[in-house]
Motif scaffolding. Structure first.
Motif, PDB file in Angstrom:
ATOM      1  N   VAL A 155     -14.991  -6.715  22.141  1.00 38.75           N
ATOM      2  CA  VAL A 155     -14.360  -8.008  22.382  1.00 38.75           C
ATOM      3  C   VAL A 155     -14.527  -8.928  21.182  1.00 38.75           C
ATOM      4  CG1 VAL A 155     -14.442 -10.094  23.789  1.00 38.75           C
ATOM      5  CG2 VAL A 155     -14.568  -7.856  24.888  1.00 38.75           C
ATOM      6  N   SER A 156     -15.696  -8.887  20.554  1.00 36.37           N
ATOM      7  CA  SER A 156     -15.993  -9.809  19.455  1.00 36.37           C
ATOM      8  C   SER A 156     -15.668  -9.231  18.081  1.00 36.37           C
ATOM      9  CB  SER A 156     -17.477 -10.195  19.493  1.00 36.37           C
ATOM     10  OG  SER A 156     -18.297  -9.048  19.306  1.00 36.37           O
ATOM     11  N   ALA A 157     -15.093  -8.036  18.055  1.00 37.36           N
ATOM     12  CA  ALA A 157     -14.805  -7.394  16.774  1.00 37.36           C
ATOM     13  C   ALA A 157     -13.834  -8.236  15.954  1.00 37.36           C
ATOM     14  CB  ALA A 157     -14.217  -6.007  17.008  1.00 37.36           C
ATOM     15  N   GLU A 158     -14.110  -8.327  14.645  1.00 38.42           N
ATOM     16  CA  GLU A 158     -13.256  -9.092  13.753  1.00 38.42           C
ATOM     17  C   GLU A 158     -12.330  -8.145  12.994  1.00 38.42           C
ATOM     18  OE1 GLU A 158     -15.639 -11.394  11.156  1.00 38.42           O
ATOM     19  OE2 GLU A 158     -16.417 -12.709  12.731  1.00 38.42           O
ATOM     20  N   PRO A 159     -11.189  -8.637  12.538  1.00 34.08           N
ATOM     21  CA  PRO A 159     -10.300  -7.789  11.745  1.00 34.08           C
ATOM     22  C   PRO A 159     -10.962  -7.418  10.425  1.00 34.08           C
ATOM     23  CG  PRO A 159      -9.580 -10.072  11.679  1.00 34.08           C
ATOM     24  CD  PRO A 159     -10.652  -9.994  12.728  1.00 34.08           C
ATOM     25  N   SER A 160     -10.600  -6.256   9.889  1.00 35.95           N
ATOM     26  CA  SER A 160     -11.208  -5.794   8.641  1.00 35.95           C
ATOM     27  C   SER A 160     -10.687  -6.565   7.433  1.00 35.95           C
ATOM     28  CB  SER A 160     -10.933  -4.306   8.450  1.00 35.95           C
ATOM     29  OG  SER A 160      -9.543  -4.058   8.407  1.00 35.95           O
ATOM     30  N   SER A 161      -9.578  -7.282   7.603  1.00 34.80           N
ATOM     31  CA  SER A 161      -8.997  -8.057   6.511  1.00 34.80           C
ATOM     32  C   SER A 161      -8.167  -9.185   7.089  1.00 34.80           C
ATOM     33  CB  SER A 161      -8.116  -7.158   5.636  1.00 34.80           C
ATOM     34  OG  SER A 161      -7.479  -7.904   4.623  1.00 34.80           O
ATOM     35  N   ASN A 162      -8.038 -10.259   6.325  1.00 33.94           N
ATOM     36  CA  ASN A 162      -7.195 -11.381   6.742  1.00 33.94           C
ATOM     37  C   ASN A 162      -5.792 -11.295   6.150  1.00 33.94           C
ATOM     38  OD1 ASN A 162      -9.278 -12.586   8.236  1.00 33.94           O
ATOM     39  ND2 ASN A 162     -10.088 -13.619   6.415  1.00 33.94           N
ATOM     40  N   VAL A 163      -5.492 -10.195   5.473  1.00 38.16           N
ATOM     41  CA  VAL A 163      -4.186 -10.019   4.850  1.00 38.16           C
ATOM     42  C   VAL A 163      -3.289  -9.199   5.766  1.00 38.16           C
ATOM     43  CG1 VAL A 163      -2.924  -9.052   2.896  1.00 38.16           C
ATOM     44  CG2 VAL A 163      -5.139 -10.133   2.529  1.00 38.16           C
ATOM     45  N   ALA A 164      -2.090  -9.709   6.018  1.00 35.16           N
ATOM     46  CA  ALA A 164      -1.083  -8.974   6.771  1.00 35.16           C
ATOM     47  C   ALA A 164       0.069  -8.647   5.829  1.00 35.16           C
ATOM     48  CB  ALA A 164      -0.578  -9.802   7.946  1.00 35.16           C
ATOM     49  N   TYR A 165       0.516  -7.390   5.845  1.00 34.53           N
ATOM     50  CA  TYR A 165       1.628  -7.008   4.980  1.00 34.53           C
ATOM     51  C   TYR A 165       2.952  -7.353   5.663  1.00 34.53           C
ATOM     52  CZ  TYR A 165      -1.886  -4.620   2.224  1.00 34.53           C
ATOM     53  OH  TYR A 165      -2.989  -4.343   1.456  1.00 34.53           O
ATOM     54  N   ASP A 166       3.136  -8.638   5.902  1.00 36.05           N
ATOM     55  CA  ASP A 166       4.357  -9.107   6.547  1.00 36.05           C
ATOM     56  C   ASP A 166       5.338  -9.590   5.477  1.00 36.05           C
ATOM     57  OD1 ASP A 166       3.121 -11.441   5.717  1.00 36.05           O
ATOM     58  OD2 ASP A 166       2.671 -12.147   7.739  1.00 36.05           O
ATOM     59  N   VAL A 167       6.530  -9.981   5.914  1.00 39.45           N
ATOM     60  CA  VAL A 167       7.577 -10.393   4.970  1.00 39.45           C
ATOM     61  C   VAL A 167       7.138 -11.586   4.115  1.00 39.45           C
ATOM     62  CG1 VAL A 167       9.923 -11.300   4.769  1.00 39.45           C
ATOM     63  CG2 VAL A 167       9.450  -9.401   6.334  1.00 39.45           C
ATOM     64  N   PRO A 168       6.538 -12.636   4.700  1.00 41.61           N
ATOM     65  CA  PRO A 168       6.110 -13.755   3.853  1.00 41.61           C
ATOM     66  C   PRO A 168       5.120 -13.346   2.761  1.00 41.61           C
ATOM     67  CG  PRO A 168       6.149 -14.427   6.152  1.00 41.61           C
ATOM     68  CD  PRO A 168       6.358 -12.945   6.144  1.00 41.61           C
ATOM     69  N   THR A 169       4.181 -12.446   3.089  1.00 35.15           N
ATOM     70  CA  THR A 169       3.212 -12.002   2.086  1.00 35.15           C
ATOM     71  C   THR A 169       3.894 -11.238   0.970  1.00 35.15           C
ATOM     72  OG1 THR A 169       1.418 -11.885   3.704  1.00 35.15           O
ATOM     73  CG2 THR A 169       1.140 -10.610   1.692  1.00 35.15           C
ATOM     74  N   LEU A 170       4.799 -10.343   1.322  1.00 36.60           N
ATOM     75  CA  LEU A 170       5.482  -9.542   0.313  1.00 36.60           C
ATOM     76  C   LEU A 170       6.380 -10.410  -0.567  1.00 36.60           C
ATOM     77  CD1 LEU A 170       6.335  -6.379   2.428  1.00 36.60           C
ATOM     78  CD2 LEU A 170       4.421  -6.741   0.862  1.00 36.60           C
ATOM     79  N   LYS A 171       7.048 -11.405   0.019  1.00 39.29           N
ATOM     80  CA  LYS A 171       7.871 -12.331  -0.767  1.00 39.29           C
ATOM     81  C   LYS A 171       6.991 -13.165  -1.692  1.00 39.29           C
ATOM     82  CE  LYS A 171      11.952 -12.875   2.176  1.00 39.29           C
ATOM     83  NZ  LYS A 171      12.773 -13.812   2.985  1.00 39.29           N
TER      84      LYS A 171
ATOM     85  N   ASN B  52     -13.578  -2.650   4.880  1.00 39.07           N
ATOM     86  CA  ASN B  52     -12.343  -3.437   4.831  1.00 39.07           C
ATOM     87  C   ASN B  52     -11.088  -2.574   4.882  1.00 39.07           C
ATOM     88  OD1 ASN B  52     -12.558  -2.470   2.124  1.00 39.07           O
ATOM     89  ND2 ASN B  52     -11.245  -4.149   1.424  1.00 39.07           N
ATOM     90  N   ASP B  53     -11.235  -1.322   5.300  1.00 40.67           N
ATOM     91  CA  ASP B  53     -10.073  -0.451   5.460  1.00 40.67           C
ATOM     92  C   ASP B  53      -9.424  -0.716   6.812  1.00 40.67           C
ATOM     93  OD1 ASP B  53     -12.503   0.565   6.478  1.00 40.67           O
ATOM     94  OD2 ASP B  53     -11.638   2.562   6.718  1.00 40.67           O
ATOM     95  N   VAL B  54      -8.121  -0.947   6.804  1.00 37.05           N
ATOM     96  CA  VAL B  54      -7.391  -1.266   8.027  1.00 37.05           C
ATOM     97  C   VAL B  54      -7.449  -0.085   8.994  1.00 37.05           C
ATOM     98  CG1 VAL B  54      -5.155  -1.919   8.983  1.00 37.05           C
ATOM     99  CG2 VAL B  54      -5.877  -2.824   6.765  1.00 37.05           C
ATOM    100  N   TYR B  55      -7.762  -0.362  10.239  1.00 38.84           N
ATOM    101  CA  TYR B  55      -7.879   0.649  11.299  1.00 38.84           C
ATOM    102  C   TYR B  55      -8.960   1.689  11.011  1.00 38.84           C
ATOM    103  CZ  TYR B  55      -3.291  -1.289  12.472  1.00 38.84           C
ATOM    104  OH  TYR B  55      -2.261  -2.139  12.755  1.00 38.84           O
ATOM    105  N   SER B  56      -9.888   1.375  10.123  1.00 37.01           N
ATOM    106  CA  SER B  56     -11.014   2.279   9.793  1.00 37.01           C
ATOM    107  C   SER B  56     -10.545   3.633   9.269  1.00 37.01           C
ATOM    108  CB  SER B  56     -11.911   2.496  11.023  1.00 37.01           C
ATOM    109  OG  SER B  56     -12.407   1.286  11.516  1.00 37.01           O
ATOM    110  N   ARG B  57      -9.374   3.678   8.657  1.00 37.41           N
ATOM    111  CA  ARG B  57      -8.804   4.964   8.266  1.00 37.41           C
ATOM    112  C   ARG B  57      -9.663   5.705   7.256  1.00 37.41           C
ATOM    113  NH1 ARG B  57      -2.817   2.636   7.239  1.00 37.41           N
ATOM    114  NH2 ARG B  57      -4.155   1.152   6.178  1.00 37.41           N
ATOM    115  N   MET B  58     -10.088   5.023   6.185  1.00 43.88           N
ATOM    116  CA  MET B  58     -10.891   5.713   5.178  1.00 43.88           C
ATOM    117  C   MET B  58     -12.302   5.973   5.669  1.00 43.88           C
ATOM    118  SD  MET B  58      -9.354   6.909   2.665  1.00 43.88           S
ATOM    119  CE  MET B  58     -10.878   7.418   1.876  1.00 43.88           C
ATOM    120  N   ARG B  59     -12.803   5.140   6.542  1.00 40.55           N
ATOM    121  CA  ARG B  59     -14.113   5.429   7.121  1.00 40.55           C
ATOM    122  C   ARG B  59     -14.065   6.720   7.926  1.00 40.55           C
ATOM    123  NH1 ARG B  59     -15.411  -0.336   9.679  1.00 40.55           N
ATOM    124  NH2 ARG B  59     -13.208  -0.639   9.168  1.00 40.55           N
TER     125      ARG B  59
END
Length: 210
Positions: free
Chosen positions: A8-24, A179-186
């Motif tokens: 419940v208290s887990a935090e996201p691994s990063s505050n960066v979202a690869y959304d359209v505003p970020t890419l622009k 800081n790997d999204v979804y713990s993929r590299m872990r």
């Protein structure tokens, strides 16, 4: 279903979202400002004049996809990726400055550690096929068969030294980097043996600096 307190208290691994505003935002970054900032902050001390380090322990940042590099810089600043020296460098920088740096270094020529290399059969299986029994995706699925990288947060890995690649994968394996999204590299690194990590790093790596 009742979720545990840790979930419940887990935090996201990063505050960066690869959304359209970020890419622009990244598309409009200024590499000239990034170059000037890199010189001002003496990034070359660790990463070399154009992002290729003279020390096998330091990561090479030349040719990294800007979206990946930008995420790492934000993660350092937000303490989502632990590195005291990098935090000191970027803690006062705003998003625009970090984007400019990411774009500048992304434009620099990267080496190719896999050029001319032959894969052993064991490495070929991991790179091309993965290991379904361990639920391991092929390395090539994210990083490309020669390690040139993929989209957004799949970095180039053939422009690194073996020592750095082993250190990075070991950090994921031992939960020292999270800081790997979804713990993929872990997940991947935990499933790999130490011998497999060494073999993969040897395949993708640049020659050691002289």
């Amino acid at each position: 279903m009742v979720l545990s307190a840790s979930i419940v208290s887990a935090e996201p691994s990063s505050n960066v979202a690869y959304d359209v505003p970020t890419l622009k935002f990244l598309m409009n970054a200024d590499p000239a400002r990034g170059e000037a900032l890199a010189k001002k902050e003496k990034c070359s001390k660790c990463h070399g004049d154009n992002g290729v380090s003279d020390d096998g322990e330091d990561n090479n940042i030349a040719g990294l996809m800007p979206s990946y590099a930008f995420k790492q810089l934000i993660d350092f600043r937000d303490k989502k990726r632990d590195d005291r020296d990098m935090y000191k460098k970027v803690k006062e920088m705003d998003d625009q400055q970090l984007a400019d740096l990411a774009v500048w270094f992304g434009m620099q020529e990267a080496g190719n550690g896999t050029e001319g290399k032959q894969m052993s059969e064991d490495v070929r299986k991991l790179v091309v096929n993965g290991d379904p029994e361990r639920l391991l995706k092929a390395c090539a699925a994210c990083h490309g068969s020669r390690g040139n990288g993929g989209q957004f947060d799949h970095p180039r890995i053939n422009n690194q030294y073996k020592e750095y690649l082993v250190t990075a994968m070991t950090a994921f394996k031992e939960d020292d980097r999270e800081n790997d999204v979804y713990s993929r590299m872990r997940y991947v690194s935990k499933a790999l043996t130490e011998e497999e990590i060494e073999a993969l790093a040897d395949y993708y790596a640049l020659p050691d600096p002289e």
